[in-house]
Design an enzyme around this catalytic site. Structure first.
Site, PDB file in Angstrom:
ATOM      1  N   ASP A  47     -57.071  30.014 -12.436  1.00 53.08           N
ATOM      2  CA  ASP A  47     -58.021  30.910 -11.778  1.00 53.08           C
ATOM      3  C   ASP A  47     -58.222  30.501 -10.321  1.00 53.08           C
ATOM      4  O   ASP A  47     -59.306  30.620  -9.771  1.00 53.08           O
ATOM      5  CB  ASP A  47     -59.368  30.944 -12.536  1.00 53.08           C
ATOM      6  CG  ASP A  47     -60.312  32.027 -12.022  1.00 53.08           C
ATOM      7  OD1 ASP A  47     -59.844  32.957 -11.342  1.00 53.08           O
ATOM      8  OD2 ASP A  47     -61.526  31.916 -12.272  1.00 53.08           O
ATOM      9  N   GLU A  53     -75.794  39.265  -3.739  1.00 55.65           N
ATOM     10  CA  GLU A  53     -74.698  38.594  -3.030  1.00 55.65           C
ATOM     11  C   GLU A  53     -74.357  39.277  -1.716  1.00 55.65           C
ATOM     12  O   GLU A  53     -73.462  38.847  -0.998  1.00 55.65           O
ATOM     13  CB  GLU A  53     -73.438  38.580  -3.917  1.00 55.65           C
ATOM     14  CG  GLU A  53     -73.592  37.779  -5.197  1.00 55.65           C
ATOM     15  CD  GLU A  53     -72.300  37.640  -5.997  1.00 55.65           C
ATOM     16  OE1 GLU A  53     -71.307  38.336  -5.674  1.00 55.65           O
ATOM     17  OE2 GLU A  53     -72.293  36.837  -6.946  1.00 55.65           O
ATOM     18  N   THR A  98     -66.961  44.799  -7.001  1.00 55.95           N
ATOM     19  CA  THR A  98     -68.132  44.071  -6.506  1.00 55.95           C
ATOM     20  C   THR A  98     -68.021  43.829  -5.001  1.00 55.95           C
ATOM     21  O   THR A  98     -69.001  43.479  -4.358  1.00 55.95           O
ATOM     22  CB  THR A  98     -68.285  42.706  -7.211  1.00 55.95           C
ATOM     23  OG1 THR A  98     -67.061  41.980  -7.044  1.00 55.95           O
ATOM     24  CG2 THR A  98     -68.582  42.863  -8.686  1.00 55.95           C
ATOM     25  N   THR A 137     -56.106  40.603  -8.553  1.00 57.02           N
ATOM     26  CA  THR A 137     -57.071  41.571  -8.012  1.00 57.02           C
ATOM     27  C   THR A 137     -57.617  41.134  -6.653  1.00 57.02           C
ATOM     28  O   THR A 137     -57.947  39.969  -6.438  1.00 57.02           O
ATOM     29  CB  THR A 137     -58.245  41.758  -8.989  1.00 57.02           C
ATOM     30  OG1 THR A 137     -58.701  40.475  -9.404  1.00 57.02           O
ATOM     31  CG2 THR A 137     -57.806  42.548 -10.202  1.00 57.02           C
ATOM     32  N   GLY A 158     -61.382  42.310 -12.222  1.00 62.31           N
ATOM     33  CA  GLY A 158     -61.147  42.517 -13.649  1.00 62.31           C
ATOM     34  C   GLY A 158     -60.047  41.644 -14.224  1.00 62.31           C
ATOM     35  O   GLY A 158     -59.637  41.831 -15.374  1.00 62.31           O
ATOM     36  N   ALA A 159     -59.551  40.677 -13.437  1.00 63.83           N
ATOM     37  CA  ALA A 159     -58.395  39.882 -13.887  1.00 63.83           C
ATOM     38  C   ALA A 159     -58.734  38.918 -15.025  1.00 63.83           C
ATOM     39  O   ALA A 159     -57.844  38.323 -15.606  1.00 63.83           O
ATOM     40  CB  ALA A 159     -57.783  39.116 -12.718  1.00 63.83           C
TER      41      ALA A 159
HETATM   42 CA    CA Z   1     -61.069  34.968 -11.583  1.00 64.03          CA
END
Ligand code: CA
Length: 698
Positions: free
Chosen positions: A325, A90, A186, A260, A202-203
């Protein structure tokens, strides 16, 4: 009016180009020594790629024009380098003084000779492979930062490392997270105000988001800004946290809260403001997270932070009380736009929620927010308050609801690009839908993927495989590249794409747009109308963004190719290939490497017996431990194999070695020995074999 604006843009562009030549000829500093001044002038070092988004505005608009609409048809391979990895790539590569700095799987850093693709050095931070069980979205990394002869990079287990750019030798490393919690990194660090800035992720597992500034010299922590409030019975870190806590309810801190900052940052050195995008709530379902009420600051927000001390200056929340999300960690672009005869310093973002936002970046004031893809969760964004007008029932308190876009977003982390001459933002977008629901059996489990509206809802629908659609969403999911005019607030052109998980974008001053697709096609479009000017198939699916650089009088276009990311775990559109960097040049004539041509979609024959109870137990365990990455008999899977076709599943002793003992740890398959016993694994096996056979009979 339009003509005037174009004339103005052209004059501004010509000034920029001449200033750029002037600066290059006067500059004696080497790019590898990139200091604050060089980084602030990054766009004028047009042959290099010195910082993640090309410059502090992160517009990914290369001023290089050797490759143009006429000659792009002669683009050919200059070199390709096999990184010998099997998972997602990525990263945005950086370029300085003829060297490419790029990251691969497991947070490994590579320095590559940009003229011929030879690897100069490799730094492997030795991420413990079991860390894969704490990752939502593959063992990926999105790139490094360069500052004063050093490379800075985050690792999947939460470290920030500094290595010598010339030798690849470690200078220092520091743990940026509490390792007992499921944090990961990341995203690429940024250098701002002489500091290294890094966030984390990490959410989906339950953490409290923050970003931290470190001293590039020694790794000492300089400041930290939490994105959501902690336990109110302890004292708040600052007044921003105290204010934020008033928008939360219940005992959110026990689940981390989320928010995050896992990807986007941009910087305005004149205003001295660092912009950071924040992520979703943890867990997703606001009923669990905050008693179903409140905006939950600063989730899904754009934060403007004073980089000298980490103080919050302003914020804009794109999705108050996020339940889907809908992260706002997506790419942020800064630009100066001519609007109603006025020059406005703006910030632009297309977050997951499907609306394209233009904000005044001096004060965070809302300018506009318009849907760039199909959205059904909000009617519009109120022009006065800048808040979404939600449709009823979208928080799925009582009834499951189809929501568009879904957790994959109308736009995800794949970078956009902005052409200021054409006034167009190119968005790698998608339209999709998922069925969200309140998972009544949900219990917080810090080591498990926990969203509160489980994939395996008792009510039935795996939201990643939606079964119920209204007419508008019938052909979802689908992908598209959208050219969006942020002044006129409308789409100018779009290219429809077969897959809905395509690569990031590069724009150039020749009005070209480059993007790779999930099918592995690397395509150059005419930036003014979306016409395809050139394309080349690179064997495997592409998710990374391309870059451009100039070396020894030649303009190059580079792109990492390695299918993966969260989406890529379960689905693919081209055979899997070894991870590679491909670099193109006019009249390049290097031969293409040999590609894998096929994927295994054969169901192995095996005999087994299973009771309904065993299969049901296996199904529950499958969704708890396997279903985040694997599918069963759904067309071949992605990076993680479709288990219907897996020979490992048919052989219990090998299955134990892989699942229980971790035989495939280095490939990113975590071991589950402390969570699953032999009987559990056999039940999962029986579920998989039963499901595979059911479909086979059909
Ligand atoms: Ca997410």
């Amino acid at each position: 009016m339009i003509i005037e604006r174009q004339t103005y843009s052209t004059v501004k562009y010509l000034l920029k180009v001449s200033l750029c030549f002037l600066l290059i000829s006067c500059s004696s500093k080497k790019s590898i020594d990139a200091d604050d001044q060089i980084l602030a002038d990054a766009e004028n070092h047009s042959g290099e790629w010195l910082t993640h988004g090309l410059n502090y505005s992160e517009d990914r608009y290369s001023l290089l024009t050797q490759i143009n609409k006429e000659n792009v048809t002669t683009l050919g391979l200059a070199w390709s380098t096999n990184l010998k990895s099997k998972r997602g790539l990525e990263a945005t590569p950086l370029i300085a003084d003829g060297v490419m700095y790029v990251t691969g799987v497991w947070s490994i850093v590579y320095a590559i000779d940009a003229s011929n693709g030879k690897i100069i050095w490799t730094y492997d931070p030795q991420v413990p492979k079991q860390q894969a069980e704490r990752l939502c979205c593959d063992i990926v990394n999105r790139g490094v930062a360069l500052y004063k002869g050093r490379i800075f990079s985050g690792t999947l287990d939460g470290r920030l490392i500094s290595v010598d750019a010339k030798t690849g030798k470690l200078k220092w490393e520091t743990m940026t997270v509490d390792s007992t919690k499921p944090y990961s990194i990341t995203g690429a660090p940024r250098i701002v105000d002489g500091k290294v800035i890094i966030g984390n992720g990490g959410a989906e597992f339950g953490v409290r988001g923050y970003i931290t500034a470190y001293d590039p010299e020694n790794g000492n922590q300089l400041w930290r800004f939490y994105t959501v409030p902690g336990d109110p019975s302890k004292s708040f870190e600052n007044k921003a946290m105290k204010a934020a806590a008033k928008t939360w309810s219940g005992e959110w801190w026990k689940y981390g809260g989320g928010g995050t900052a896992w990807d986007a940052m941009a910087y305005d050195p004149e205003l001295k403001l660092l912009y950071v995008g924040t992520g979703n709530g943890s867990p997703w379902d606001r009923q669990y997270r905050s008693n179903g009420e409140g905006d939950n600051l600063y989730l899904s927000s754009i934060l403007a932070i004073n980089p000298s001390n980490g103080e919050l200056i302003w914020y804009y929340q794109t999705t108050p009380g996020d339940s889907w999300d809908f992260t706002a960690a997506q790419h942020i672009i800064l630009a100066d736009l001519e609007m109603n005869g006025q020059k406005r310093k703006v910030l632009m973002q297309a977050p997951k929620n499907g609306f394209f936002y233009v904000l005044d970046r001096t004060n965070g004031k809302f300018i506009s927010g318009d849907p760039f893809v199909y959205t059904n969760w909000a009617k519009r964004i109120d022009s006065i308050s800048g808040r979404p007008i939600e449709e009823p029932g979208v928080h799925y308190e009582t009834v499951n609801t189809d929501i568009s876009p879904n957790y994959n977003g109308g736009h995800n982390w794949h970078p956009m690009a902005f052409n200021p001459k054409l006034n167009l933002v190119y968005i790698p977008a998608r339209e999709n839908v998922s069925n969200y629901g309140h998972d009544t059996s949900w219990k917080y489990n810090q080591t498990g993927f926990g969203t509160g509206n489980g994939w395996n809802l008792a009510i039935g629908t795996d939201p990643r495989n939606p079964t119920r659609h209204d007419t508008a969403t019938k052909s979802f999911p689908r992908g598209m590249l959208i050219a969006w005019n942020p002044v006129q607030r409308k789409e100018v052109w779009r290219v429809s794409q077969e897959a809905d998980w395509n690569g990031g974008v590069l724009a150039t001053a020749s009005d070209l747009v480059f993007q790779g697709t999930a099918q592995g096609d690397f395509i150059c479009y005419d930036g003014s109308n979306g016409k395809i000017l050139w394309q080349q198939n690179l064997g495997g699916g592409i998710i990374a963004p391309p870059i451009s650089y100039m070396l020894d009088g030649k303009q190059y276009i580079s792109i990492p190719v390695g299918w993966g990311g969260g989406y890529g775990m379960k689905k693919k559109f081209a055979p899997l290939q070894s991870g590679r960097i491909f670099t193109f040049v006019l009249n390049g004539n290097s031969p293409m490497p040999a590609f894998n041509q096929s994927s295994n979609t054969e169901i192995p024959t095996t005999t087994f017996s299973a009771t309904a109870k065993e299969v049901a137990q296996g199904e529950t365990l499958f969704w708890k431990y396997c279903g985040t990455c694997h599918v069963v008999n759904e067309g071949g899977g992605g990076l993680a194999p479709d288990l219907a076709y897996s020979r490992i599943v048919t052989d219990s002793s090998i299955l134990f070695q892989v699942v229980k003992e971790g035989a495939y740890l280095s490939l990113g398959m975590p071991k589950f020995g402390n969570k699953l016993n032999k009987e559990d694994i056999i039940n999962i096996q029986k579920y998989i074999l039963t499901k595979a056979r059911e479909k086979q009979i059909k």
